[in-house]
Design a protein around this motif. Structure first.
Motif, short mmCIF file in Angstrom:
data_model
loop_
_atom_site.label_atom_id
_atom_site.label_comp_id
_atom_site.label_asym_id
_atom_site.label_seq_id
_atom_site.Cartn_x
_atom_site.Cartn_y
_atom_site.Cartn_z
N ALA A 195 -16.19 3.87 14.05
CA ALA A 195 -14.97 3.43 12.89
C ALA A 195 -14.22 2.45 13.58
CB ALA A 195 -14.49 4.58 12.63
N LEU A 196 -13.99 1.21 12.85
CA LEU A 196 -13.09 0.34 13.27
C LEU A 196 -11.90 0.16 12.48
CD1 LEU A 196 -12.13 -2.43 14.90
CD2 LEU A 196 -13.13 -3.77 13.19
N GLY A 252 -0.48 -1.15 11.65
CA GLY A 252 0.20 -0.53 12.78
C GLY A 252 -0.85 -0.26 13.83
N HIS A 253 -2.14 -0.18 13.44
CA HIS A 253 -3.12 0.12 14.38
C HIS A 253 -4.31 -0.61 14.58
CE1 HIS A 253 -0.79 3.80 13.49
NE2 HIS A 253 -1.01 4.19 14.76
N THR A 254 -4.94 -0.82 15.73
CA THR A 254 -6.22 -1.28 15.82
C THR A 254 -6.94 -0.20 16.91
OG1 THR A 254 -5.27 -3.47 15.69
CG2 THR A 254 -7.41 -3.33 16.66
N LEU A 255 -7.78 0.42 16.03
CA LEU A 255 -8.73 1.63 16.88
C LEU A 255 -10.05 1.36 16.65
CD1 LEU A 255 -6.56 4.74 15.84
CD2 LEU A 255 -6.69 3.86 18.14
N ILE A 286 -15.76 0.20 8.59
CA ILE A 286 -14.55 -0.45 8.82
C ILE A 286 -13.53 -0.06 7.75
CG2 ILE A 286 -15.37 -2.42 10.06
CD1 ILE A 286 -15.38 -4.18 7.38
N ALA A 287 -12.30 0.10 8.22
CA ALA A 287 -11.17 0.58 7.19
C ALA A 287 -9.91 0.09 7.67
CB ALA A 287 -11.31 2.03 6.93
#
Ligand code: KG4
Ligand code: ZN
Length: 337
Positions: free
Chosen positions: A132-133, A138-141, A265-266
């Motif tokens: 999962a991307l 606030g986040h990039t994981l 992706i989400a």
């Protein structure tokens, strides 16, 4: 099992009802964009106050729309973090109080787990395992997901999140808030390949990201270029192209490293059409599958929280009655032993 979902982590009040067998029953969203727009970003205190005003009426509206009453609801899921502490506490206090009154369980949901599971609300939902991307404000994981509650972080941003980079770059270009959708609209008018922006951290191994240098590069390009509308559109396109390609290179690497062939992706930035198109081409070339939620479930919403909470309640997970918001909360702390 009917689960009421409540999302109040930032600048959207989201409420939904999800049924474990029938799926999504009803969902409503109130966006605070108009309140924060004049300040060019989210003002936490204004966000909390607006959640207080809007949350209960939105819950009533969702119940009414679903044709259900409070007696039909079997559990309440709410976002407990990460996010703005005041905003989170509005959702947490409301959810726990209602659950106490209705004598049903309440469950704290991790906002990024909500995003991660949002594609499960679609007909074409991915099977486990997948990569999962997660790309939000606030986040990039990059996460390897083997099952609900089994998350291995493969990479993350060392500085700005992807959405934050979009928002800050949009601000430099004199665009409105939130910047991502405005920047992407402007980029549609851009001249391809006029500028070549860096693809940060792609020519060394690893799956981490860094977007702050790209932001500085954009600023320097802006300062050294005449700033007609066309110049700005060309810069917006070069920035977006750089983010899209960087994310694509890392996702390809993550699929290869994990030997998985499903990519999810989400998060808000996954609404970006150029990023979706780049990832689609990459996955097609690799014979891999790409999954993403419908546009309205890319950004914050109550449906993803109701879904995530329902899955946790179905496993029998129980919690104490503590009302808690967790502004910082690493997603891998959710992992079961
Ligand atoms: O997931 P989200 O709604 O809220 C957070 O959890 O942060 O993501 C919001 C972020 C913002 O930074 C916004 O600018 C970005 O998603 N965003 C986009 C687009 N739509 C929303 N970024 C690029 N292109 C878009 N179309
Ligand atoms: Zn979000």
């Amino acid at each position: 099992m009917y689960v009421l979902g409540i999302e109040t982590s930032c600048d959207e009040t989201g409420v939904a009802i999800f049924h474990s067998k029938k799926g999504l029953i009803s969902h409503f969203l109130h966006s605070q964009i108009a309140i924060h727009a004049e300040y060019g970003g989210v003002v936490p205190e204004l966000a909390s106050r607006d959640h207080i005003r809007k949350l209960v009426p939105l819950i009533q509206q969702t119940l009414k729309d679903s044709g259900l009453t409070s007696k039909d609801i079997n559990g309440i899921a709410y976002t407990s973090g990460p996010g703005l502490i005041g905003a989170l506490l509005v959702g947490a206090a409301t959810a726990r109080s209602l659950a106490w009154t209705w004598q049903i369980p309440a469950i704290a949901v991790h906002h990024m787990e909500g995003h991660l599971l949002a594609p499960m609300l679609e007909k074409n939902a991915p099977d486990f395992p997948f990569v999962a991307l997660l790309v939000s404000g606030g986040h990039t994981l990059l996460v390897e997901v083997t099952a609900i509650g089994h998350y291995e972080i493969l990479g993350e941003s060392l500085d700005d999140a992807a959405g934050e980079a979009f928002d800050k770059t949009a601000k430099m270009l004199g665009l409105g808030y939130p910047g991502g959708p405005y920047l992407s609209k402007l980029a549609e008018k851009g001249t391809p390949n006029r500028f070549k922006f860096p693809r940060p951290m792609t020519n060394r191994p690893g799956l981490d990201f860094s977007f702050s240098g790209l932001k500085t590069f954009t600023k320097n390009t802006l300062l050294s270029t005449p700033q007609s509308d066309q110049d700005k559109a060309d810069i917006a396109l070069a920035f977006q192209q750089a983010v899209a390609e960087t994310l694509t290179i890392k996702c390809k690497r993550a699929l290869e490293q994990t030997q998985l062939n499903r990519l999810v992706i989400a998060g808000g930035v996954s609404a970006n059409t150029q990023i979706r198109a780049a990832l689609k081409t990459m996955t097609e070339n690799k014979n891999a599958e790409l999954f993403f939620p419908r546009l309205e479930f890319c950004t914050d919403n109550g449906a993803m929280i109701a879904y995530a909470g329902c899955q946790r309640l179905l496993t029998g997970q129980q919690e104490s009655l503590i009302i808690e918001g967790r502004p910082r909360w690493p997603i891998n702390e959710l992992n079961r032993p």
